[in-house]
Design an enzyme around this catalytic site. Structure first.
Site, PDB file in Angstrom:
ATOM      1  N   GLY A  64       0.834  -1.245   0.028  1.00 61.72           N
ATOM      2  CA  GLY A  64      -0.126  -0.080  -0.090  1.00 61.72           C
ATOM      3  C   GLY A  64       0.944   1.116  -0.049  1.00 61.72           C
ATOM      4  N   ALA A  99       2.938   2.803  -5.317  1.00 64.00           N
ATOM      5  CA  ALA A  99       2.636   2.073  -6.360  1.00 64.00           C
ATOM      6  C   ALA A  99       1.257   1.133  -6.137  1.00 64.00           C
ATOM      7  CB  ALA A  99       3.767   0.706  -6.489  1.00 64.00           C
ATOM      8  N   SER A 130       0.562  -3.656   5.147  1.00 61.48           N
ATOM      9  CA  SER A 130       0.973  -3.932   6.576  1.00 61.48           C
ATOM     10  C   SER A 130       1.501  -2.377   7.043  1.00 61.48           C
ATOM     11  CB  SER A 130       2.029  -4.831   6.417  1.00 61.48           C
ATOM     12  OG  SER A 130       2.976  -4.665   7.821  1.00 61.48           O
ATOM     13  N   VAL A 163       9.557   8.020   0.313  1.00 64.89           N
ATOM     14  CA  VAL A 163      10.276   9.151  -0.607  1.00 64.89           C
ATOM     15  C   VAL A 163       9.550   9.280  -1.792  1.00 64.89           C
ATOM     16  CG1 VAL A 163      12.448   9.283   0.285  1.00 64.89           C
ATOM     17  CG2 VAL A 163      11.973   7.439  -0.857  1.00 64.89           C
ATOM     18  N   ALA A 176       9.046  13.927  -6.414  1.00 64.74           N
ATOM     19  CA  ALA A 176       8.789  14.867  -7.657  1.00 64.74           C
ATOM     20  C   ALA A 176       8.613  13.890  -8.762  1.00 64.74           C
ATOM     21  CB  ALA A 176      10.217  15.335  -7.999  1.00 64.74           C
ATOM     22  N   LYS A 190       5.487  21.885 -11.035  1.00 67.88           N
ATOM     23  CA  LYS A 190       6.876  21.754 -11.332  1.00 67.88           C
ATOM     24  C   LYS A 190       7.041  21.842 -12.751  1.00 67.88           C
ATOM     25  CE  LYS A 190      10.304  18.066 -11.642  1.00 67.88           C
ATOM     26  NZ  LYS A 190      10.510  16.559 -11.556  1.00 67.88           N
ATOM     27  N   VAL A 220       1.739 -10.430   4.956  1.00 67.73           N
ATOM     28  CA  VAL A 220       1.811 -11.696   4.038  1.00 67.73           C
ATOM     29  C   VAL A 220       2.996 -12.364   4.594  1.00 67.73           C
ATOM     30  CG1 VAL A 220       2.074 -12.688   1.809  1.00 67.73           C
ATOM     31  CG2 VAL A 220       0.773 -10.743   1.982  1.00 67.73           C
ATOM     32  N   LEU A 227       8.467  -0.428  -6.816  1.00 69.05           N
ATOM     33  CA  LEU A 227      10.131  -0.803  -6.736  1.00 69.05           C
ATOM     34  C   LEU A 227      10.254  -2.082  -6.616  1.00 69.05           C
ATOM     35  CD1 LEU A 227      10.713   1.890  -3.488  1.00 69.05           C
ATOM     36  CD2 LEU A 227      11.473   1.942  -6.000  1.00 69.05           C
TER      37      LEU A 227
HETATM   38  P1  FAD Z   1       6.828   1.065  -0.940  1.00 67.65           P
HETATM   39  O1  FAD Z   1       6.568   2.441  -0.729  1.00 67.65           O
HETATM   40  O2  FAD Z   1       7.947   0.351  -0.033  1.00 67.65           O
HETATM   41  O3  FAD Z   1       5.666   0.237  -0.493  1.00 67.65           O
HETATM   42  C1  FAD Z   1       5.769  -1.031  -0.310  1.00 67.65           C
HETATM   43  C2  FAD Z   1       4.357  -1.584   0.214  1.00 67.65           C
HETATM   44  O4  FAD Z   1       4.280  -3.077   0.602  1.00 67.65           O
HETATM   45  C3  FAD Z   1       4.151  -1.116   1.980  1.00 67.65           C
HETATM   46  O5  FAD Z   1       2.899  -0.825   2.046  1.00 67.65           O
HETATM   47  C4  FAD Z   1       4.336  -2.288   2.517  1.00 67.65           C
HETATM   48  O6  FAD Z   1       3.948  -2.084   3.773  1.00 67.65           O
HETATM   49  C5  FAD Z   1       4.046  -3.240   1.593  1.00 67.65           C
HETATM   50  N1  FAD Z   1       4.500  -4.819   2.264  1.00 67.65           N
HETATM   51  C6  FAD Z   1       5.873  -5.155   2.111  1.00 67.65           C
HETATM   52  N2  FAD Z   1       5.939  -6.339   2.319  1.00 67.65           N
HETATM   53  C7  FAD Z   1       4.782  -6.644   2.840  1.00 67.65           C
HETATM   54  C8  FAD Z   1       4.282  -8.072   3.202  1.00 67.65           C
HETATM   55  N3  FAD Z   1       5.170  -9.173   3.513  1.00 67.65           N
HETATM   56  N4  FAD Z   1       3.030  -8.116   3.811  1.00 67.65           N
HETATM   57  C9  FAD Z   1       2.054  -6.983   3.419  1.00 67.65           C
HETATM   58  N5  FAD Z   1       2.434  -5.860   2.767  1.00 67.65           N
HETATM   59  C10 FAD Z   1       3.789  -5.786   2.659  1.00 67.65           C
HETATM   60  N6  FAD Z   1      10.034   8.159  -7.271  1.00 67.65           N
HETATM   61  C11 FAD Z   1       9.604   9.390  -8.203  1.00 67.65           C
HETATM   62  O7  FAD Z   1       8.864   9.364  -9.190  1.00 67.65           O
HETATM   63  N7  FAD Z   1      10.235  10.499  -7.990  1.00 67.65           N
HETATM   64  C12 FAD Z   1      11.046  10.909  -6.947  1.00 67.65           C
HETATM   65  O8  FAD Z   1      11.706  12.054  -6.717  1.00 67.65           O
HETATM   66  C13 FAD Z   1      11.516   9.628  -6.230  1.00 67.65           C
HETATM   67  N8  FAD Z   1      12.415   9.761  -5.322  1.00 67.65           N
HETATM   68  C14 FAD Z   1      13.011   8.634  -4.858  1.00 67.65           C
HETATM   69  C15 FAD Z   1      14.130   8.868  -3.809  1.00 67.65           C
HETATM   70  C16 FAD Z   1      14.702   7.622  -3.183  1.00 67.65           C
HETATM   71  C17 FAD Z   1      16.007   7.516  -2.288  1.00 67.65           C
HETATM   72  C18 FAD Z   1      14.045   6.362  -3.394  1.00 67.65           C
HETATM   73  C19 FAD Z   1      14.571   4.909  -2.919  1.00 67.65           C
HETATM   74  C20 FAD Z   1      13.001   6.564  -4.270  1.00 67.65           C
HETATM   75  C21 FAD Z   1      12.448   7.293  -5.078  1.00 67.65           C
HETATM   76  N9  FAD Z   1      11.551   7.529  -5.852  1.00 67.65           N
HETATM   77  C22 FAD Z   1      11.028   8.381  -6.612  1.00 67.65           C
HETATM   78  C23 FAD Z   1      10.836   5.978  -6.119  1.00 67.65           C
HETATM   79  C24 FAD Z   1       9.493   6.259  -5.229  1.00 67.65           C
HETATM   80  O9  FAD Z   1       9.660   6.319  -3.726  1.00 67.65           O
HETATM   81  C25 FAD Z   1       8.631   4.798  -5.308  1.00 67.65           C
HETATM   82  O10 FAD Z   1       8.523   4.530  -6.546  1.00 67.65           O
HETATM   83  C26 FAD Z   1       7.284   4.891  -5.044  1.00 67.65           C
HETATM   84  O11 FAD Z   1       7.345   5.292  -3.510  1.00 67.65           O
HETATM   85  C27 FAD Z   1       6.609   3.608  -4.963  1.00 67.65           C
HETATM   86  O12 FAD Z   1       7.281   2.603  -3.900  1.00 67.65           O
HETATM   87  P2  FAD Z   1       6.561   1.344  -3.766  1.00 67.65           P
HETATM   88  O13 FAD Z   1       4.911   1.716  -3.489  1.00 67.65           O
HETATM   89  O14 FAD Z   1       6.637   0.532  -4.727  1.00 67.65           O
HETATM   90  O15 FAD Z   1       7.054   0.610  -2.499  1.00 67.65           O
END
Ligand code: FAD
Length: 508
Positions: free
Chosen positions: A18, A21, A45, A53, A56, A84, A191, A339
């Site tokens: 959540g 993405a 979770s 993070v 932008a 922006k 999970v 990610l």
């Molecule tokens: P996360 O935010 O990590 O979410 C993962 C989710 O999975 C969480 O809800 C977690 O609780 C859940 N989860 C994990 N394991 C389990 C499990 N076993 N059971 C249940 N739930 C689980 N993108 C941009 O477009 N612009 C930017 O400026 C930018 N800056 C960034 C800077 C840094 C340093 C980094 C590392 C990334 C940056 N990004 C940026 C990328 C951006 O942060 C991510 O693409 C975006 O936040 C999506 O993250 P996510 O949802 O894939 O992962």
């Protein structure tokens, strides 16, 4: 896939994760396929949390928001967002340099010849000035101006687009509210186990830490760097691109806003990486992306803290990553978005764009059953292309440099780059041509901004330029330059425009 299972219909999608993405995916699926009766469940979770993070974005996000019916003023208020118009790159070509990669055009094409070709003929002539003077969004950035582009294609005020800078921790909850309103079911839980079909290897169900079992037909892995389904279970593999992009760490810290609210992100190059500065309504986001091969965590943190413009609001947070992408972003009945699918450093704010691409391609190819090898192949081909194009553009920033003041820059400047990038560099160096991609990032003006911004001046120019008398070209350049300057001056002040939008939102 088991014979009896070959035509298992896709009626229930389970999104795991959540963060940005997960909730963007759930909102996209619910808006576009909810009305078809598709059931969507999202598991997240709170104990694990989100990466938090990612502030932008690129202009494409507006299209995503518009498509799923997000109200802009409401969105801006809920996520403390700013507008922006581009990214300022400081110290990249040489220390002391600054250029802006704008979300818009340079000049206007003439007789089918790109504007920069005319500019190139007279580049260096003080009366012609820098290419930046012919880009409305660049001038607007420098003046701190913003207003939405004109819808009149004849107006110079229609030559740009815009994106948002928002609070990453507020964006996912905003998307969550949107998705839940459209029927997405949220389950809180971790999970802890995954059941696979013995023959097909497809995911059948997930077990949560409280013992609940959640079955589904298609699973979207949005578990961030964990890659819980796509990697830990299915072992889809990872293409590691650190040889081209060796940054593998980031340290992030927010600070109080200082100075005017700028309508752009800043990326300042340092000795072994770069730092971001993202102005939000209520604070400024900062971070330093660096290569641990060339810089220690302490040094990286000191550089970040020394550069803060306002009072620090939290302790520095360190993140580790490996640049690259999953070998198969869609494997069996699991699609990795966010990610979990890969990560390319945020130099050009591309991660959320890649999330959007993943969602829209999934929606376009959404299969009726598990048995969909052609859709899977097309999805993976498309996403590979998207990732590779972003990768090449990022490498360009490091490679097109004259910097020789650290081991890191000497490495980046002289390292071999992918052929796909080399060919583009050679083509540009000769006569300033950039071939347009049919799909994927980035458009020609973006390449021009970075190439010229980082001091790659073509040796020649398009021969058709000589078909126009010099006086006529000079006259046109002078007229356009003045016109751009005047148009930018007529635009709203960014902070004032935000203030008015907030008042409208409150009134609504
Ligand atoms: P996360 O935010 O990590 O979410 C993962 C989710 O999975 C969480 O809800 C977690 O609780 C859940 N989860 C994990 N394991 C389990 C499990 N076993 N059971 C249940 N739930 C689980 N993108 C941009 O477009 N612009 C930017 O400026 C930018 N800056 C960034 C800077 C840094 C340093 C980094 C590392 C990334 C940056 N990004 C940026 C990328 C951006 O942060 C991510 O693409 C975006 O936040 C999506 O993250 P996510 O949802 O894939 O992962």
């Amino acid at each position: 896939m088991a014979a009896g299972d070959a035509a298992k219909s896709i009626n229930h999608v389970v999104v795991v994760g959540g963060g940005t993405a997960g909730w963007m995916t759930a909102a996209g699926l619910a808006s576009m396929l909810g009305p078809t009766g598709l059931q969507i469940t999202l598991i997240e979770s709170e104990a694990i949390g989100v990466v938090g993070v990612g502030e932008a974005t690129l202009p494409h996000i507006k299209l995503f928001n518009d498509t799923i019916g997000v109200d802009e003023a409401e969105f801006m208020a809920a996520t403390s967002a700013t507008f922006k118009l581009g990214i300022e790159f400081v110290n990249w070509g040489r220390k002391g340099d600054s250029y802006i990669h704008p979300f818009g055009e340079f000049g206007l094409p003439n007789e089918g010849v790109a504007f920069h070709q005319y500019w190139r003929k007279f580049a260096g002539d003080p009366s012609v000035g820098p290419l930046d003077d012919y880009s409305l969004p660049v001038i607007a950035c420098r003046k701190g101006k913003f207003q939405p582009p004109s819808e009149d294609p004849r107006s110079v005020l229609s030559t740009y687009r815009y994106a948002y800078q928002f609070d990453a921790l507020q964006y996912a909850p905003f998307m969550r509210a949107h998705a839940e309103k459209r029927g997405v079911t949220r389950l809180e839980g971790k999970v802890v186990d995954v059941a696979l079909d013995g023959e097909s290897g497809c995911v059948e169900s997930l077990k949560l830490d409280d013992g609940r079992e959640v079955a589904g037909d298609l699973f979207v892995d949005c578990t961030g760097f964990f890659g819980l389904l796509i990697e830990k279970q299915l072992q889809a593999g990872y293409d590691d691109w650190s040889e081209y992009l060796p940054a593998d760490r980031a340290v992030a810290v927010p600070c109080k806003s200082a100075g005017p609210l700028l309508p752009y992100t800043r990326a300042t190059a340092h000795s072994a990486g770069w730092s971001w500065r993202i102005p939000l309504q209520h604070r400024t986001g900062n971070g330093h992306v660096y290569s641990s091969q060339f810089l220690s965590d302490d040094e990286a943190c000191d550089t970040l803290l020394d550069g803060l413009e306002g009072e620090r609001l939290a302790d520095p947070r360190f993140l580790k990553f490996v640049t690259g992408k999953r070998r198969k972003l869609w494997d069996r009945n699991v699609v990795a978005i966010g990610l979990s699918g890969g990560f390319l450093e945020p130099l050009e704010s591309t991660s959320i764009y890649l999330i959007q691409e993943g969602i829209s391609k999934l929606l376009e190819l959404f299969p009726e059953t598990h048995d969909c090898p052609v859709e899977i192949e097309e999805y993976n081909r498309w996403m590979d292309l998207q990732f590779e194009r972003v990768r090449d553009f990022l490498i360009l920033h490091y490679h097109a440099t004259e910097r020789d003041d650290s081991e890191f820059w000497n490495h980046m400047r002289t390292m071999p780059v992918p052929d796909s990038l080399n060919e583009r560099l050679e083509l540009f160096r000769a006569h300033g041509h950039v071939s347009a991609y049919e799909h994927g990032l980035f458009l020609i003006p973006s390449w021009i901004a970075v190439l010229i911004g980082q001091r790659i001046l073509p040796n020649g120019y398009d021969s058709r330029v000589d078909g126009v008398p010099d006086d006529q070209v000079r006259g046109h350049l002078a007229g356009l330059r003045g016109h751009m300057e005047k148009a930018a001056a007529s635009m709203d002040d960014h902070a004032a425009y935000l203030g008015r939008l907030a008042t409208m939102s409150n009134a609504a």
